[in-house]
Every structure is written in C-alpha cells, then in structure tokens.
Write a protein that holds these residues in place. Sequence first.
Motif, PDB file in Angstrom:
ATOM      1  N   ASP A 287       0.737  -1.094   0.357  1.00  0.00           N
ATOM      2  CA  ASP A 287       0.250  -0.176   0.302  1.00  0.00           C
ATOM      3  C   ASP A 287       0.748   1.022  -0.004  1.00  0.00           C
ATOM      4  O   ASP A 287       0.539   1.875  -0.229  1.00  0.00           O
ATOM      5  N   ASP A 288       2.203   1.264   0.557  1.00  0.00           N
ATOM      6  CA  ASP A 288       2.860   2.488   0.692  1.00  0.00           C
ATOM      7  C   ASP A 288       4.696   2.627   0.196  1.00  0.00           C
ATOM      8  O   ASP A 288       4.923   2.218   0.673  1.00  0.00           O
ATOM      9  N   ALA A 289       4.880   1.735  -1.215  1.00  0.00           N
ATOM     10  CA  ALA A 289       5.595   0.830  -1.375  1.00  0.00           C
ATOM     11  C   ALA A 289       5.897   2.709  -2.650  1.00  0.00           C
ATOM     12  O   ALA A 289       5.040   2.916  -2.886  1.00  0.00           O
ATOM     13  N   PRO A 290       7.137   2.099  -2.644  1.00  0.00           N
ATOM     14  CA  PRO A 290       7.618   3.868  -3.501  1.00  0.00           C
ATOM     15  C   PRO A 290       7.357   3.739  -5.173  1.00  0.00           C
ATOM     16  O   PRO A 290       6.790   4.505  -5.643  1.00  0.00           O
ATOM     17  N   GLU A 291       7.111   2.600  -5.448  1.00  0.00           N
ATOM     18  CA  GLU A 291       6.361   2.010  -6.385  1.00  0.00           C
ATOM     19  C   GLU A 291       5.357   2.453  -6.910  1.00  0.00           C
ATOM     20  O   GLU A 291       4.299   2.922  -7.902  1.00  0.00           O
ATOM     21  N   THR A 292       4.349   2.892  -5.838  1.00  0.00           N
ATOM     22  CA  THR A 292       2.529   2.548  -5.894  1.00  0.00           C
ATOM     23  C   THR A 292       2.752   4.526  -5.488  1.00  0.00           C
ATOM     24  O   THR A 292       3.736   5.094  -5.370  1.00  0.00           O
TER      25      THR A 292
END
Length: 293
Positions: A287-292
């Motif tokens: 939910d909060d990964a850099p790729e999102t």
Amino acid sequence: GTAKIVENMELGHNVMHGQWDWMNDPEIHSSSWEWDIAGVSAHWKQTHNYIHHKYTNVLGMDDDVGYGLLRVTRDQRWQPWSVGNPVYNLLLQLFFEYGVALQHLELGKVTQGGIDRVELVRRGREVLAKVGKQIAKDYVVYPVLTGPAFPLTFTANLTANMIRNVWTNMVIFCGHFPDGAEKFTTADLEDETRGQWYLRQMLGSANFEAGPVMAFMSGNLCYQIEHHLFPDLPSNRLHEISVRVRALCEKYDLPYTSGSLPVQYLKSWRTIAKLALPNQFLRATADDAPETA
C-alpha cells in the motif's frame, strides 16, 4: 538496429492497434500486418490489444505484470526462484522478441490444466513456424547472400535484433514499472464502471519525457498514459491529447506519473531488484511502497 526499432515500435505496434485502419490501406492494416519479430502478430493482438489493455496491470489477469517471469509487485507471492529477478530481466531484455512469442502459449497455466492440449499444440506450431522463419531470414538467408561476409552479416543481424529487443523492453518497462505505476488485484475489478476503467489506465501507466525524435523512436509510447486511455488513437496525436490529460489530472488531483527516460528506467530496475527479496526484508508494504502512486 534503428530500422528494426522503427518497424517494431512506430509501425508494428501502432498499426496492429488499428490506429491506421481508417485509411483502408490493405498493406497498413491491423488485420494483415505481420511484424519483423519472432512473435506471431495474431497472438500478440490477443494478449496485448485485448487482455493487457482491458485488464491493465491486474495481477492474475494481465500477463504483462512480470511476463510470468518477474516479480514486480508485493502482491505477487515471493518464491525462492524470485531471487533471480535481475538475471531474468536481463535475459528478457536481450531476447525480448522470444518472450513475446512465448507469451500467448501461457506456459504457466499448462501444468494447472488451464489450457486445452490441442489448443496448446496449435499455438505452439504457429510460434515455431514464425520463429523458424525469422531465424532463417536473419541468420541464414541474408548472411548467405553476402557470401564471404557471412560472419559479419550474421553478427550484425544478431546485434540489430538485440538492440531492438533492449530498446523495446526499456520503453515498455518505463511505461509500466517505474515508481507511481500502480498494480491491481482482481478485487479492484468488482463493479468497475467505465469511468473507473479510465482511472485504472491512468494510475497503472507512466510516461517519460521525450522530444520529437525520441517520441518517434518509441512509437510515441513516451505517452503511455494517453495510449492506455485511447489505444487506437493514431500515435502522432498522443502529444496533443497529453496536454488535456495532464490538465484533467491537475484539476482532480490525480497523479500523472512522468520523468526522464533514464530515471524511469532505473526506477523500474530498482523495483525488480528489490522484489527479488521476500516482503519481510522490505521496508514498505504493497500500500505504501515507492512504486505505488
């Protein structure tokens, strides 16, 4: 290499999307175009035009989410063989046309009984026929025609194909895997409206900055967001419509993911390298990964 890139990106990809069908030219029509790569055009139109563009970045529906080989989202369960992510990506880049050729075979579903054996054999024969034709043309017939220069022609054709493969892979990955390009699950498709479909296309795609030459060499897929919104829009109009799309994103506070080609490419590689590790070794969640976004 340049000729093969232009034939693949600006011509093949866009012609087979039906962008020029309105001209009613039988030689430049989605129903008749067969491109200069190992993949069968009819197969690609099914896996790309229909499945990928309808179920963009939906895990389990869109095979372009990792191409059945790479782990590109935390929603994909980590497997021990995932540690080879960077190696697989390098090999996929170099031999990308063969990855495209194999994609329609859906080999991952064969062991699960998801594909009828007769259908698999039929598809396999079509793939082998196209691959054989390409290998014979590039590595046998043309080199033989140059006589004593056979080794030079052979290696030149091999180099040209790999240049095209790496460039095509780079352009496609910069449009789908840099930071900000969302991935989705089948739960996101429940009761999806037409408007939400357009929103998913915007959230799941990314652009990279390009001038006229770079845009032409990428088949105008530097405007990947616009291409996913309107896949059959002629490629030379994507720049014009991008101004309006960006304005809509600003008006409604929606992410419009874009950046330079090197930055977008490095971010794609970073995600692929990171996801070679199990989730417990990664800081962020799905939910909060850099790729999102």
